[in-house]
Enzyme design. Structure first.
Site, PDB file in Angstrom:
ATOM      1  N   CYS A  15     -47.999 -12.758  16.718  1.00  0.00           N
ATOM      2  CA  CYS A  15     -47.222 -12.536  15.851  1.00  0.00           C
ATOM      3  C   CYS A  15     -46.858 -14.144  15.292  1.00  0.00           C
ATOM      4  CB  CYS A  15     -45.979 -12.651  15.669  1.00  0.00           C
ATOM      5  SG  CYS A  15     -44.940 -13.124  16.677  1.00  0.00           S
ATOM      6  N   ASN A  18     -43.175 -15.707  17.851  1.00  0.00           N
ATOM      7  CA  ASN A  18     -43.756 -15.385  19.128  1.00  0.00           C
ATOM      8  C   ASN A  18     -42.090 -15.429  19.501  1.00  0.00           C
ATOM      9  OD1 ASN A  18     -44.389 -16.458  22.246  1.00  0.00           O
ATOM     10  ND2 ASN A  18     -44.220 -14.395  21.620  1.00  0.00           N
ATOM     11  N   CYS A  20     -39.728 -12.853  17.594  1.00  0.00           N
ATOM     12  CA  CYS A  20     -39.788 -11.198  16.830  1.00  0.00           C
ATOM     13  C   CYS A  20     -40.711 -10.205  17.477  1.00  0.00           C
ATOM     14  CB  CYS A  20     -39.230 -11.003  15.833  1.00  0.00           C
ATOM     15  SG  CYS A  20     -38.611 -12.611  14.786  1.00  0.00           S
ATOM     16  N   ARG A  21     -41.823  -9.914  16.374  1.00  0.00           N
ATOM     17  CA  ARG A  21     -42.873  -9.010  16.944  1.00  0.00           C
ATOM     18  C   ARG A  21     -43.882  -8.693  18.021  1.00  0.00           C
ATOM     19  NH1 ARG A  21     -45.551 -10.452  11.156  1.00  0.00           N
ATOM     20  NH2 ARG A  21     -44.807 -12.489  11.670  1.00  0.00           N
ATOM     21  N   SER A  22     -44.636 -10.201  18.092  1.00  0.00           N
ATOM     22  CA  SER A  22     -45.559  -9.689  19.580  1.00  0.00           C
ATOM     23  C   SER A  22     -44.504  -9.970  21.082  1.00  0.00           C
ATOM     24  CB  SER A  22     -46.235 -11.237  19.797  1.00  0.00           C
ATOM     25  OG  SER A  22     -45.637 -12.154  19.460  1.00  0.00           O
ATOM     26  N   ASP A 132     -42.549  -8.903   9.149  1.00  0.00           N
ATOM     27  CA  ASP A 132     -42.395  -9.809   9.540  1.00  0.00           C
ATOM     28  C   ASP A 132     -40.480  -9.905   9.024  1.00  0.00           C
ATOM     29  OD1 ASP A 132     -41.169 -12.404   9.631  1.00  0.00           O
ATOM     30  OD2 ASP A 132     -42.037 -13.561   9.044  1.00  0.00           O
TER      31      ASP A 132
HETATM   32  P1  4NP Z   1     -42.605 -13.278  14.402  1.00  0.00           P
HETATM   33  O1  4NP Z   1     -41.324 -13.366  13.384  1.00  0.00           O
HETATM   34  O2  4NP Z   1     -43.594 -13.578  14.097  1.00  0.00           O
HETATM   35  O3  4NP Z   1     -42.665 -11.940  14.584  1.00  0.00           O
HETATM   36  O4  4NP Z   1     -41.794 -14.006  15.950  1.00  0.00           O
HETATM   37  C1  4NP Z   1     -40.401 -14.746  13.413  1.00  0.00           C
HETATM   38  C2  4NP Z   1     -40.466 -15.735  13.654  1.00  0.00           C
HETATM   39  C3  4NP Z   1     -39.297 -16.995  13.775  1.00  0.00           C
HETATM   40  C4  4NP Z   1     -39.957 -17.299  11.771  1.00  0.00           C
HETATM   41  C5  4NP Z   1     -40.923 -16.626  10.982  1.00  0.00           C
HETATM   42  C6  4NP Z   1     -40.938 -15.419  11.790  1.00  0.00           C
HETATM   43  N1  4NP Z   1     -39.813 -18.511  11.185  1.00  0.00           N
HETATM   44  O5  4NP Z   1     -40.076 -18.768   9.929  1.00  0.00           O
HETATM   45  O6  4NP Z   1     -39.177 -19.508  11.928  1.00  0.00           O
END
Ligand code: 4NP
Length: 166
Positions: A15, A18, A20-22, A132
């Site tokens: 993602c 790294n 939340c989703r992955s 996201d």
């Molecule tokens: P992820 O979510 O890609 O699922 O880990 C996010 C975590 C942090 C951010 C964006 C998406 N950020 O902008 O900090």
């Protein structure tokens, strides 16, 4: 692939951050694989295309929602995807189109594995992307888990068929 000496198959979930989703996909898929008795055969990891959360544990909201369904994400730590990951992983599965496009730019031309959208392996899903959840509410994290559980089962079936066929 390098890891095929030890593991029959290897999977990397990707993602943006790294956190939340992955990592959720890593934790859920590891549980699905363990339940299927294939834990010794499938290497599972996750990474982000971005570097801003490297070294951090998963987002507390992801950890809590996952824990309520029996998945433990607490020990995971964020890292950034590298070109070397294409030598190590048979499946590289992106959570959304943007991350897939970034991975395609990084992909060596000789990569012989499967690079694609994780949800393309799911059944009857209304979307191609795991949205996201970072800037949204708790509902978004539940939705992420629903999508990931579905696609994880599809991925497991696909890998099982490969292992049985080999
Ligand atoms: P992820 O979510 O890609 O699922 O880990 C996010 C975590 C942090 C951010 C964006 C998406 N950020 O902008 O900090």
């Amino acid at each position: 692939m390098a890891n095929s000496v030890l593991f029959a198959t290897s999977v990397l979930f990707v993602c943006l951050g790294n956190i939340c989703r992955s990592p959720t996909a890593e934790g859920v898929f590891r549980a699905q694989v363990e339940k299927a008795g294939l834990g010794d055969h499938i290497l599972i990891d996750s990474a982000g295309t971005g570097a801003f959360h490297v070294g951090e544990a998963p987002d507390r909201r992801s950890t809590e929602v996952a824990a309520r369904r029996g998945y433990d994400l607490k020990a995971l730590r964020a890292r950034q995807v590298t070109r070397d990951d294409f030598d190590r992983f048979d499946f590289i599965l992106a959570m959304d189109h943007q991350n897939l496009a970034n991975l395609q730019r990084l992909q060596p031309s000789a990569y012989g594995g499967h690079l694609g959208l994780f949800l393309s392996l799911g059944s009857d899903l209304p979307t191609e992307e795991v949205p996201d959840p970072y800037y949204g509410g708790a509902q978004g994290f539940e939705h992420v888990l629903d999508l990931i559980e579905n696609a994880g089962e599809g991925l497991l079936s696909r890998i099982r068929a490969r292992l049985e066929g080999s």
